[in-house]
Design an enzyme around this catalytic site. Structure first.
Site, PDB file in Angstrom:
ATOM      1  N   SER A 124      53.825   8.133  34.016  1.00 53.98           N
ATOM      2  CA  SER A 124      54.940   8.105  33.058  1.00 53.98           C
ATOM      3  C   SER A 124      54.521   7.720  31.650  1.00 53.98           C
ATOM      4  CB  SER A 124      56.025   7.131  33.546  1.00 53.98           C
ATOM      5  OG  SER A 124      56.589   7.588  34.752  1.00 53.98           O
ATOM      6  N   GLU A 248      69.711 -16.466  34.478  1.00 52.80           N
ATOM      7  CA  GLU A 248      70.420 -15.974  35.655  1.00 52.80           C
ATOM      8  C   GLU A 248      69.792 -16.459  36.959  1.00 52.80           C
ATOM      9  OE1 GLU A 248      72.160 -11.675  37.320  1.00 52.80           O
ATOM     10  OE2 GLU A 248      70.867 -11.760  35.554  1.00 52.80           O
ATOM     11  N   ASP A 318      76.019  -6.939  35.762  1.00 56.81           N
ATOM     12  CA  ASP A 318      75.256  -5.915  35.059  1.00 56.81           C
ATOM     13  C   ASP A 318      76.076  -4.643  34.891  1.00 56.81           C
ATOM     14  OD1 ASP A 318      73.016  -7.613  35.105  1.00 56.81           O
ATOM     15  OD2 ASP A 318      72.454  -6.890  37.090  1.00 56.81           O
ATOM     16  N   GLU A 344      67.058   6.488  29.625  1.00 53.67           N
ATOM     17  CA  GLU A 344      66.179   6.746  30.762  1.00 53.67           C
ATOM     18  C   GLU A 344      66.805   6.285  32.072  1.00 53.67           C
ATOM     19  OE1 GLU A 344      61.763   5.666  32.562  1.00 53.67           O
ATOM     20  OE2 GLU A 344      62.878   4.185  31.389  1.00 53.67           O
ATOM     21  N   ASP A 349      62.414   7.174  39.793  1.00 61.85           N
ATOM     22  CA  ASP A 349      60.986   7.170  40.084  1.00 61.85           C
ATOM     23  C   ASP A 349      60.607   6.024  41.004  1.00 61.85           C
ATOM     24  OD1 ASP A 349      58.017   7.773  39.256  1.00 61.85           O
ATOM     25  OD2 ASP A 349      58.306   5.658  38.759  1.00 61.85           O
ATOM     26  N   ASP A 390      60.093  13.576  33.429  1.00 63.10           N
ATOM     27  CA  ASP A 390      58.726  13.418  32.926  1.00 63.10           C
ATOM     28  C   ASP A 390      57.705  13.979  33.905  1.00 63.10           C
ATOM     29  OD1 ASP A 390      59.313  11.459  34.779  1.00 63.10           O
ATOM     30  OD2 ASP A 390      58.407   9.809  33.664  1.00 63.10           O
ATOM     31  N   HIS A 391      58.009  13.862  35.182  1.00 60.70           N
ATOM     32  CA  HIS A 391      57.132  14.376  36.235  1.00 60.70           C
ATOM     33  C   HIS A 391      57.953  14.460  37.515  1.00 60.70           C
ATOM     34  CE1 HIS A 391      57.091  10.365  37.960  1.00 60.70           C
ATOM     35  NE2 HIS A 391      56.799   9.891  36.748  1.00 60.70           N
TER      36      HIS A 391
END
Length: 546
Positions: A124, A248, A318, A344, A349, A390-391
């Site tokens: 990456s 956290e 989150d 992203e 991945d 990306d791949h």
């Protein structure tokens, strides 16, 4: 072919019970899997004619792009794309195969070659440098040309290359990064950092020789190299001194600060923004309280390292990738000159590396919803939106599953060892298990579970990437540039051309200038022979690409 495989059971008396089970599956499959309208040839002809007319009616958008939205699905190969489409539909109680992803609606599609300068199958870091900086490079390196060597600090000097994020900022646009990984990870790092090693997240991760030779860690470059307006992701522990308790997880030593130089980069970032409305947040409550209309800068780091997988995310702590994408766009779009935003889906991945296809597909579905939010908040006539991977990964769809069967389920036709296998499998990975010379019997295993590890052909601790081309999709100004089969580094130049950032300004200057390849500090030195020691260091780094 299906008939042939079933008939082969007839020559094997012990297989008769298995054959009966298969025939039961076929006869009991719901009729809804083959809708009556699809049996009518006119259904397909009409559908094709509508699609044909919509393509014929397209008009090229040759505007200058005010904004660039770049969505990067890390590891989102075509098999992942297809499987996620099916899952997205099945999560909506549909058959799934005919589902239309947001990505599917993009009118311009091409393929991108992903190899790096030194390896047939990339990582990456090398790929991110290609599609963000416009220059192909070596495995494991970030924001440097192929003249730099993996892990060799001295080779980095003079071989730095800048990214489209910097080109956009230099052109007066606002810029941002949204990721589901740590913000120092390979993809986001390539937009702002220059590093001979992608693993130099903080100074604690750097060898003493690299520090002596003047190299700096990726986290520190996040503050120094480019003035980034919005930074959203994980990576708190790389920003604070050793011993700093995480807000956290105060009892988790692995979550505490890592920096040996005693710098608190979060506080330094806040000091750099004196006089501006700048917010640092680490939880959803404070994130939700940030008003995009009055905010100049935002740094949001929701985890010590990478964010939680979507299937495990605590929505009270989150925000989702949809929410972070929306906040980033609303802050950046106040700039009358426009913006560049990198979003992203990074944990697609990482789930694949673990052999957990369910987790990877749920990450991809969430990524697609973020793309939908991006389109909703922007205008097509002024915003170039690009989606790509990306791949790829070694995951594959196989067997002969019925229409509408769970993409996370098992093939109804078993293997020649008289054991079932899943539709999704890996070429290699941690799912390779042979017990007494036999594959595990998964008849009573819930393969839809988010933690199920798919079987693989070859045992590796972490599933590797694969090297086939990946898809690029585009819509908006000059989106027709993203067609055909292209080298990965072309993407940065095509995006820059549409928005008149970087060195090639012909699109907004009546095509009066000659094209220039935009790199900086590039001494154009030949790559030269790569010694066995450098090759070994790269191979060793491959084991840490998770």
């Amino acid at each position: 072919m299906l008939c042939f495989m079933l008939s082969s059971f007839l020559t094997c008396p012990p297989c008769v019970p298995l054959l009966s089970a298969h025939l039961f599956l076929i006869s009991s499959w719901p009729a809804a899997a083959s809708p009556a309208e699809e049996e009518n040839p006119e259904f397909w002809r009409s559908q094709a004619q509508k699609t044909l007319q919509s393509v014929l009616d397209r008009k090229l958008n040759t505007n200058v792009a005010k904004n660039i939205l770049f969505f990067l699905g890390d590891g989102m190969g075509i098999a992942t794309y297809t499987a996620a489409r099916i899952l997205k539909g099945q999560l909506q109680n549909q058959s799934g195969e005919e589902t239309v992803m947001t990505m599917d609606t993009f009118p311009n599609v091409g393929l991108v070659k992903t190899y790096s300068v030194d390896f047939q199958i990339p990582d990456s870091a090398a790929t991110a440098t290609a599609y963000l900086c416009g220059v192909k490079t070596n495995l494991n390196t970030i924001g440097v040309s192929a003249a730099a060597r993996n892990g060799v600090c001295k080779s980095q000097k003079g071989n730095e290359v800048t990214s489209i994020l910097k080109w956009a900022k230099d052109a007066g646009k606002s810029v941002g990064i949204v990721t589901t990984t740590r913000v120092q990870h390979a993809t986001p790092a390539a937009s702002y950092a220059h590093s001979a090693s992608r693993t130099w997240y903080s100074d604690a991760d750097m060898p003493a020789a690299a520090k002596r030779d003047g190299c700096t860690d990726i986290a520190s470059q996040l503050l120094k190299n480019t003035d980034i307006d919005v930074i959203i992701g994980g990576g708190r522990k790389y920003m604070t001194p050793t011993g700093t308790k995480d807000p956290e997880y105060p009892r988790d030593l692995s979550s505490w600060g890592k920096r040996k130089d005693k710098r608190n980069l979060i506080e330094e970032w806040q000091s750099l923004k004196t006089g501006k409305v700048a917010h640092y947040v680490w939880n959803k409550k404070d994130f939700d309280a940030v008003d995009p209309e009055t905010t100049d800068y935002l740094m949001a780091l929701f985890e010590p390292s990478d964010l939680r997988f979507e299937a495990e995310r605590d929505p009270s702590m989150d925000p989702s990738i949809v929410e972070t994408t929306e906040k980033a766009i609303r802050i950046l779009q106040k700039n009358p000159n426009g913006f560049f935003l990198l979003v992203e889906g990074g944990r697609i991945d990482q789930a694949h590396h673990s052999g957990r296809a369910s987790m990877a597909l749920h990450e991809t579905v969430a990524f697609d919803y973020a793309i939908a939010k991006g389109l909703e908040l922007t205008k097509e006539h002024e915003t170039l939106t690009v989606v790509m991977a990306d791949h790829s990964h070694t995951v594959t769809l196989n067997g002969y599953p019925f229409r509408g069967q769970s993409i996370l389920g098992k093939s109804p036709v078993w293997a020649t060892d008289f054991l079932p296998y899943t539709t999704l499998m890996y070429g290699n990975g941690p799912g390779h298990k042979i017990i007494n010379g036999t594959r595990p019997d998964i008849r009573n295993v819930d393969t839809k579970n988010k933690n199920y590890v798919q079987q693989s052909a070859v045992p590796t601790e972490s599933a590797t990437h694969s090297g086939e081309d990946v898809v690029v999709l585009a819509r908006g100004p000059m989106a027709h540039l993203f067609q055909g089969v292209q080298e990965q580094n072309y993407i940065a130049h095509a995006m820059a051309y549409t928005a008149c950032v970087g060195a090639d300004l012909r699109h907004c200057q009546g095509q009066t200038e000659s094209p220039v390849v935009h790199t900086t500090l590039d001494n154009n030195r030949a790559g030269g022979a790569r010694g066995s020691a450098a090759l070994l260091s790269v191979l060793l780094a491959l084991t840490r690409l998770m």
